[in-house]
Design a protein around this motif. Structure first.
Motif, mmCIF file in Angstrom:
data_model
loop_
_atom_site.group_PDB
_atom_site.id
_atom_site.type_symbol
_atom_site.label_atom_id
_atom_site.label_comp_id
_atom_site.label_asym_id
_atom_site.label_seq_id
_atom_site.Cartn_x
_atom_site.Cartn_y
_atom_site.Cartn_z
ATOM 1 N N MET A 119 0.814 -1.220 0.000
ATOM 2 C CA MET A 119 0.000 0.000 0.000
ATOM 3 C C MET A 119 0.845 1.267 0.000
ATOM 4 N N ASP A 120 2.180 1.097 -0.050
ATOM 5 C CA ASP A 120 3.117 2.226 0.025
ATOM 6 C C ASP A 120 3.121 2.891 1.395
ATOM 7 N N SER A 121 2.641 2.187 2.410
ATOM 8 C CA SER A 121 2.716 2.691 3.784
ATOM 9 C C SER A 121 4.062 2.254 4.360
ATOM 10 N N LEU A 122 5.104 2.938 3.904
ATOM 11 C CA LEU A 122 6.460 2.500 4.222
ATOM 12 C C LEU A 122 6.763 2.574 5.710
ATOM 13 N N GLU A 123 6.298 3.625 6.361
ATOM 14 C CA GLU A 123 6.574 3.783 7.785
ATOM 15 C C GLU A 123 5.957 2.648 8.598
ATOM 16 N N THR A 124 4.692 2.304 8.267
ATOM 17 C CA THR A 124 4.028 1.206 8.973
ATOM 18 C C THR A 124 4.714 -0.121 8.681
ATOM 19 N N ALA A 125 5.094 -0.323 7.433
ATOM 20 C CA ALA A 125 5.776 -1.567 7.053
ATOM 21 C C ALA A 125 7.079 -1.715 7.816
ATOM 22 N N LEU A 126 7.865 -0.643 7.879
ATOM 23 C CA LEU A 126 9.128 -0.693 8.619
ATOM 24 C C LEU A 126 8.894 -0.992 10.093
ATOM 25 N N GLU A 127 7.869 -0.399 10.649
ATOM 26 C CA GLU A 127 7.553 -0.621 12.056
ATOM 27 C C GLU A 127 7.195 -2.083 12.312
ATOM 28 N N LEU A 128 6.367 -2.664 11.423
ATOM 29 C CA LEU A 128 5.944 -4.058 11.604
ATOM 30 C C LEU A 128 7.095 -5.035 11.376
ATOM 31 N N PHE A 129 7.920 -4.762 10.386
ATOM 32 C CA PHE A 129 9.086 -5.617 10.167
ATOM 33 C C PHE A 129 10.025 -5.541 11.373
#
Length: 574
Positions: free
Chosen positions: A278-288
């Motif tokens: 979804m291009d929600s990079l900040e959320t993706a980085l947080e979850l990873f």
């Protein structure tokens, strides 16, 4: 009285013989019964990944019991049973040739036996096990022809599909799986065929077709483990096809149904991938980052750091942050499939950072050009970043046109259009530009050869004459060749050639590399240091020796490495 005695005696003898025969029959039947029982026990242990030693002992016991039946009761009606069971035990032990001999013995000596179809199936298995795949396929064909309605038909078709995968013939594999799905009447067999096709599409990164296959089998009634594996694979397909919301919904559903802690990281990684989709990079980085923190020193934490590195590098262009997280992958799990790639990326990015941070004070033009050229080489060969590499190669030509790296960069650009992008016309023009702009460079001759190999024979002839003339260091000859390449009048060209001939001090040497007056400094170097290499031996642009020494061979970059297929997950027991 005598008659009665005789009758009783005869009856006694008859009963004795019958009892003896019965005991004899029971003896070898019991031996076979026990052999079958032990074989079945071994098969159960095998399904449960039991110890190799335990399996070996049981299969060996089966072999011994079957051998005793064949040796001591060779005239019994159980010999074909013993031969078949013995052959299977040999195959399970990896003694393929011994197993093959027993199956052939059975088929040859007992052609009417009910075990002939089964023995043919096991012959295909045994030959596949020993790597004789073409022979195995011949037994598959024989079985399908001779026993078209046998219960093992679909097992043979699955085996044929699997063998074709080993032979890298994916289309034939799909054909066999498709035939099973079309012909089978059993829902379970149909689902297995569709699932095998889905996993094959998944492995080929054909996400749309893989998703379609998984969607067909994802239904109520599946056992929980299989449903989970299919859902995880389908979610991965969705993230690769832009169906981000559906992917997130599916991963959330799997997470809700997951009870054990060890099974939670996979759907958690899937959720992170969904937000990345979804291009929600900040959320993706947080979850990873959360997965990496909560499940340390595991394949999951290694994958999480790898995915973070890809985001920092490819999406945020933060080389330092990417290098830092890539460097953590192998320490989290050295056995992770991402570890070697991450290690190479870490080394490569570190080198790029060093090149960028090196001070330019007191730096010569040649040194500055070399730095830019090395950066381009790293981007092309280590990171597979074609556009970034092209940008740096062009910068070498534009900013440092007089450096020795300019012709190398020009040749690399032409090579990329030729070998990487498949743009033939563009490549011909780029190679022509190399020869025209740098006729005395080592790359010029290689460029001329490539022009010919791409089918532009007339241009090759003209540019070859131009390069030869330039190497002779004769202004008149070079000018004549240039005019001929540009299509000038033959009379003018001939006049220039005559003038060049009069002014030439030394004739051209072999291959156009001889010296003319004023060209004493021109030296001939080995083909490995030039671009004058035949196209059928060139796999990369020449002069890549300037790349740093940390250029160890590593697997190709798979920064978008897909999650495990359903079959792989089942094997790993996730």
């Amino acid at each position: 009285m005598k008659y009665r005695v005789f009758t009783r005696t005869a009856a006694f003898i008859a009963i004795t013989v019958m009892v003896a025969l019965s005991l004899h029959s029971c003896a070898y039947f019991n031996t076979l019964y026990n052999a079958r029982k032990i074989y079945n026990e071994a098969e159960r242990i095998r399904e449960q990944d039991g110890s190799e030693r335990q399996l070996r002992d049981k299969y060996e016991e089966v072999v011994m019991k079957c051998a005793s039946i064949i040796t001591y009761y060779s005239d019994s009606r159980w010999v074909d049973d013993a031969l078949f069971l013995m052959g299977k035990a040999f195959v399970r032990q990896g003694e393929y040739n011994k197993g093959i001999r027993k199956f052939i013995e059975l088929i040859t000596n007992f052609p009417e036996s009910g075990y002939v179809p089964d023995a043919t199936y096991w012959l295909a298995l045994a030959h596949n096990g020993k790597g004789d795949n073409n022979v195995a396929l011949s037994y598959v064909d024989r079985f399908l022809k001779d026993f078209p309605d046998h219960d093992l038909r679909y097992r043979l078709m699955f085996l044929a599909g699997d063998i074709h995968i080993e032979l890298d013939d994916m289309e034939q594999a799909l054909n066999f799986y498709g035939m099973v799905a079309d012909e089978a009447g059993s829902r379970e067999i149909i689902d297995e065929a569709i699932l095998k096709s889905g996993d094959l599409f998944f492995g080929r990164k054909d996400w749309e077709r893989a998703a379609a296959s998984y969607e067909r089998v994802l239904r109520k009634g599946l056992n929980r483990e299989l449903r989970r594996d299919i859902s995880l694979a389908l979610g991965t397909c969705y993230t690769h096809t832009g169906k981000c919301g559906k992917a997130l919904e599916l991963f959330d559903s799997v997470l809700e149904e997951t009870i054990t802690v060890k099974n939670k990281p996979a759907p958690l990684l899937g959720r992170a991938e969904s937000f990345l989709c979804m291009d929600s990079l900040e959320t993706a980085l947080e979850l990873f980052g959360k997965v990496a923190k909560d499940y340390p020193n595991s394949d999951f934490s290694a994958e999480a750091y790898f995915r973070m590195g890809v985001i920092y590098h490819e999406r945020l262009n933060s080389l330092k942050a990417a290098q830092e997280v890539f460097s953590k992958v192998s320490s989290e799990s050295a056995s992770s499939e991402h570890a070697p790639i991450a290690l190479q990326k870490s080394i490569t990015l570190k080198r790029l950072i060093e090149l960028a941070e090196t001070s330019g004070e007191g730096e010569s033009v040649e040194q500055a050009a070399e730095k830019r050229f090395i950066a381009a080489e790293i981007q092309l060969f280590r990171l597979d970043e074609v556009e970034a590499a092209l940008e740096n190669y062009r910068a070498v030509i534009d900013s440092f046109p007089a450096s020795s790296f300019a012709p190398r960069a020009a040749y690399a650009i032409a090579w990329i259009h030729h070998r990487k992008l498949g743009e033939t016309e563009k490549a011909v023009e780029m190679y022509r530009e190399v020869a025209a702009r740098y006729p005395r460079s080592h790359q010029a001759r290689g460029a001329v050869d490539e022009i010919g190999d791409l089918g532009a024979e007339e241009m090759k002839r003209r540019m070859s004459a131009f390069v030869d003339s330039a190497l002779a260091d004769t202004t008149g000859a070079a000018e004549a060749a240039r005019k001929e390449a540009e299509g000038k009048a033959p009379a003018d060209v001939q006049e220039m050639r005559e003038r060049a001939k009069r002014e030439t001090t030394y004739p051209l040497g072999k291959g156009g590399m001889g010296r003319a007056s004023g060209a004493d400094s021109l030296s001939v170097v080995s083909p490995s240091d030039t671009a004058a290499v035949r196209a059928d031996t060139v796999t990369a642009p020449p002069d890549t020796a300037a790349a740093p020494d940390d250029s160890a061979d590593v697997p190709a970059d798979t920064s978008a490495v897909p999650a495990d297929s359903v079959e792989a997950r089942r094997r790993k027991g996730e």
